[in-house]
Each structure stands twice: as structure tokens, then as C-alpha cells.
Write an enzyme that holds these catalytic residues in place. Structure first.
Site, PDB file in Angstrom:
ATOM      1  N   HIS A  17      59.173  50.437  46.900  1.00 15.59           N
ATOM      2  CA  HIS A  17      59.704  49.330  46.402  1.00 15.59           C
ATOM      3  C   HIS A  17      61.655  48.819  46.473  1.00 15.59           C
ATOM      4  CE1 HIS A  17      56.304  48.200  44.506  1.00 15.59           C
ATOM      5  NE2 HIS A  17      56.280  49.280  44.045  1.00 15.59           N
ATOM      6  N   ASP A  67      54.512  49.098  49.880  1.00 12.84           N
ATOM      7  CA  ASP A  67      55.266  48.570  49.064  1.00 12.84           C
ATOM      8  C   ASP A  67      56.410  48.949  49.426  1.00 12.84           C
ATOM      9  OD1 ASP A  67      52.895  47.704  47.961  1.00 12.84           O
ATOM     10  OD2 ASP A  67      52.897  48.926  46.065  1.00 12.84           O
ATOM     11  N   ARG A 100      43.542  46.569  37.789  1.00 12.12           N
ATOM     12  CA  ARG A 100      44.302  45.184  38.363  1.00 12.12           C
ATOM     13  C   ARG A 100      43.623  44.360  38.902  1.00 12.12           C
ATOM     14  NH1 ARG A 100      48.103  48.399  40.966  1.00 12.12           N
ATOM     15  NH2 ARG A 100      47.738  50.809  40.854  1.00 12.12           N
ATOM     16  N   HIS A 153      47.176  52.499  51.441  1.00 15.88           N
ATOM     17  CA  HIS A 153      48.009  53.040  50.318  1.00 15.88           C
ATOM     18  C   HIS A 153      47.315  53.204  48.895  1.00 15.88           C
ATOM     19  CE1 HIS A 153      50.752  50.999  47.790  1.00 15.88           C
ATOM     20  NE2 HIS A 153      50.382  49.908  47.202  1.00 15.88           N
ATOM     21  N   ASN A 177      49.929  46.737  48.949  1.00 14.73           N
ATOM     22  CA  ASN A 177      48.974  45.080  48.350  1.00 14.73           C
ATOM     23  C   ASN A 177      50.143  45.040  48.425  1.00 14.73           C
ATOM     24  OD1 ASN A 177      49.548  47.566  46.293  1.00 14.73           O
ATOM     25  ND2 ASN A 177      49.539  45.849  45.010  1.00 14.73           N
ATOM     26  N   HIS A 178      51.544  45.181  48.320  1.00 12.62           N
ATOM     27  CA  HIS A 178      52.889  44.067  48.468  1.00 12.62           C
ATOM     28  C   HIS A 178      52.700  43.652  49.641  1.00 12.62           C
ATOM     29  CE1 HIS A 178      54.301  44.127  44.021  1.00 12.62           C
ATOM     30  NE2 HIS A 178      53.570  45.041  43.578  1.00 12.62           N
ATOM     31  N   ASP A 217      55.695  54.649  47.907  1.00  9.84           N
ATOM     32  CA  ASP A 217      56.097  53.329  47.536  1.00  9.84           C
ATOM     33  C   ASP A 217      58.004  53.748  47.636  1.00  9.84           C
ATOM     34  OD1 ASP A 217      53.789  52.983  47.222  1.00  9.84           O
ATOM     35  OD2 ASP A 217      53.517  51.966  45.178  1.00  9.84           O
ATOM     36  N   HIS A 263      50.940  53.461  45.449  1.00 13.01           N
ATOM     37  CA  HIS A 263      50.022  52.838  45.021  1.00 13.01           C
ATOM     38  C   HIS A 263      50.412  53.088  43.551  1.00 13.01           C
ATOM     39  CE1 HIS A 263      48.221  48.915  44.464  1.00 13.01           C
ATOM     40  NE2 HIS A 263      47.049  50.098  43.862  1.00 13.01           N
ATOM     41  N   ASP A 308      60.141  44.693  46.385  1.00 14.94           N
ATOM     42  CA  ASP A 308      59.754  44.137  44.817  1.00 14.94           C
ATOM     43  C   ASP A 308      59.881  45.310  44.379  1.00 14.94           C
ATOM     44  OD1 ASP A 308      58.502  41.078  45.835  1.00 14.94           O
ATOM     45  OD2 ASP A 308      57.226  42.146  46.706  1.00 14.94           O
ATOM     46  N   ARG A 309      60.151  44.372  42.615  1.00 15.44           N
ATOM     47  CA  ARG A 309      61.029  45.849  42.042  1.00 15.44           C
ATOM     48  C   ARG A 309      61.989  46.358  41.831  1.00 15.44           C
ATOM     49  NH1 ARG A 309      56.106  46.271  38.376  1.00 15.44           N
ATOM     50  NH2 ARG A 309      53.948  46.324  40.045  1.00 15.44           N
TER      51      ARG A 309
END
Length: 250
Positions: A15, A40, A169, A129, A72-73, A13, A196, A43-44
Site C-alpha cells: 500500500h 495491494d 465489503r 490475496h 483487489n487494489h 500488502d 488483504h 493506495d493509502r
């Protein structure tokens, strides 16, 4: 995608961590390395736009050397609504690039629709992932997954309890060591390398399920030390602990 047997740089990831992404880009040697991204990208972190566009630029320049998996992002509805949370990318795009709807259409056509769910090196490694499920019996289950398998590849997590359980989740399953043993045998691989769960890997690869499952992280947004795995498969490692020696901290 089926990967050739060459030196691989495996990226967890990111991010929106542009500093780590730039370090990965500097590490990559075109013509020598294959980059495998485990998803991923956004985001974040505060530079999701730059990271996503940087990955796309790498792929355009070296299409034979860049493998991009879906996380998943990267899961959106056709209208551009995220099916995960939090999603900070939309607001960032509106500030830096303008209209999200227009940006998403280009992102979908040029990036999201071209992401793989998994990659495999026969006899060695499965890259995903998130996770797996007991429904994965043959390689075609990865090539043409049903919705349940796809959800678990994007959202699943390893767990130390035998069997499969609902994931806190709200998507995917928690899979035990018996499931990873079954799937690795069915697919003729030794390891499952995934991301992940960056918090598991704040200090380096997190190895579980008797060495079969390895979690990595290439982002600093959770703290810890981001890293990549550099795997020279001509001298393939023999255990999860051996894989841990192939860490390059960013």
C-alpha cells in the site's frame, strides 16, 4: 503459478509504503530467494508509484525469482477506472508522472495483465490475496477460475462461523473453518497464506482456522509492525504457530 521448493520471502500488502518496500528489496538475495508478493501494492500510502515501479524493476531484473499476485487494489476496468475504493494512485500518478490514461496503458500491459491470482506449493501452501470459496475443488479451479472464484480470491475473508456468507465489503464471501478445511484437503496443502486484512496482523501473523489460514501485513500505513515471512520449505513447519516463528520484521 506453481512454485518450486526453495526459500521464499512472502510479502503482504504494501500500500505505497516505500520504506517497507526498500527493506524488502535489501533483504532479497538474488539467486537464493524467491519473492512472493500477495498484492495491494498501491493506495493509502504516499509512494504507490515508487512501489509499483520498484516491483516492476525487480521483475525485469530477476524474472525467475519474483512472483507477483493480484490484489483487489489491482482491479481496474479496461478504461482504467478502479473497481475498489479508495484509489489514491490515480491522483499520485497525475502529480508525479502526468496523464493517468497513458500511464495506465503501460501499467496494464507491463504489470497488471501479468499478475497471477494464486500460487501453490504442492503439499504445503496456497498463496492468495484475499480468500477462497467452496467452489474450489481442484487445482484447475485456480488456473482457470470462474468470476465467482476470482472475486473471492481477491476479496474474500476468513471468518469463525461455519459456512459462507456475504462479505460486508460488498464483494467476495466470508468463509468459515469448514470451508478452509475442505479446500486445503482438496488442493493437498496445509496452509492458506494471505493478506488483504493488514489490521489483523499489526503485531505479526494472524493465525486462525486451527492454524490453516495465516494473514500477514508488510505495510505501515495502518500502524503496527510491517513484516515478511521467510519460509525455508526444506524444513517445512508443522503448524500455524510454527509459521509465526518465521517472521522478519522490517
Amino acid at each position: 503459478v506453481i512454485l518450486p521448493e526453495e526459500r521464499l520471502i512472502v510479502v503482504g500488502d504494501i500500500h505505497g509504503d516505500l520504506e517497507s518496500f526498500n527493506a524488502i528489496r535489501e533483504l532479497f538475495i538474488p539467486g537464493k530467494d524467491i519473492l512472493v508478493f500477495l498484492g495491494d501494492y498501491a493506495d493509502r500510502g504516499i509512494n504507490s508509484v515508487e512501489v509499483i515501479e520498484g516491483v516492476q524493476e525487480l521483475f525485469r531484473s530477476y524474472p525467475e525469482s519474483i512472483i507477483t499476485l493480484k490484489g483487489n487494489h489491482e482491479e481496474f476496468t479496461p478504461e482504467g477506472r478502479p473497481v475498489f475504493g479508495p484509489c489514491t494512485l490515480i491522483r499520485e500518478v497525475e502529480i508525479k508522472r502526468g496523464n493517468w490514461g497513458l500511464y495506465f496503458e503501460e501499467l496494464r500491459k507491463n504489470f497488471l495483465d501479468n499478475l497471477y491470482l494464486s500460487a501453490i506449493i504442492h503439499g504445503k501452501v496456497l498463496f492468495v490475496h484475499g480468500g477462497i470459496s467452496s467452489r474450489i475443488k481442484v487445482e484447475d479451479d485456480l488456473v482457470n477460475p470462474d468470476k465467482f472464484i476470482e472475486e473471492n480470491i481477491l476479496w474474500g475473508d476468513p471468518h469463525e462461523i461455519i459456512g459462507e456468507y456475504g462479505n460486508p465489503r460488498g464483494a467476495g464471501v466470508l468463509f468459515g473453518p469448514d470451508i478452509s478445511e475442505e479446500v486445503t484437503k482438496s488442493l493437498n496443502v496445509k496452509y492458506i497464506i494471505r493478506s488483504h486484512e493488514p489490521i489483523k496482523a499489526l503485531r505479526g501473523p494472524f493465525v486462525e482456522h486451527e492454524g490453516r489460514v495465516v494473514t500477514i501485513s508488510s505495510t505501515n500505513v495502518y500502524g503496527g509492525r510491517p513484516f515478511v515471512l521467510i519460509l525455508p520449505f526444506k524444513d517445512s513447519p508443522n503448524s500455524g504457530n510454527e509459521i509465526k516463528k518465521n517472521v522478519f520484521f522490517l
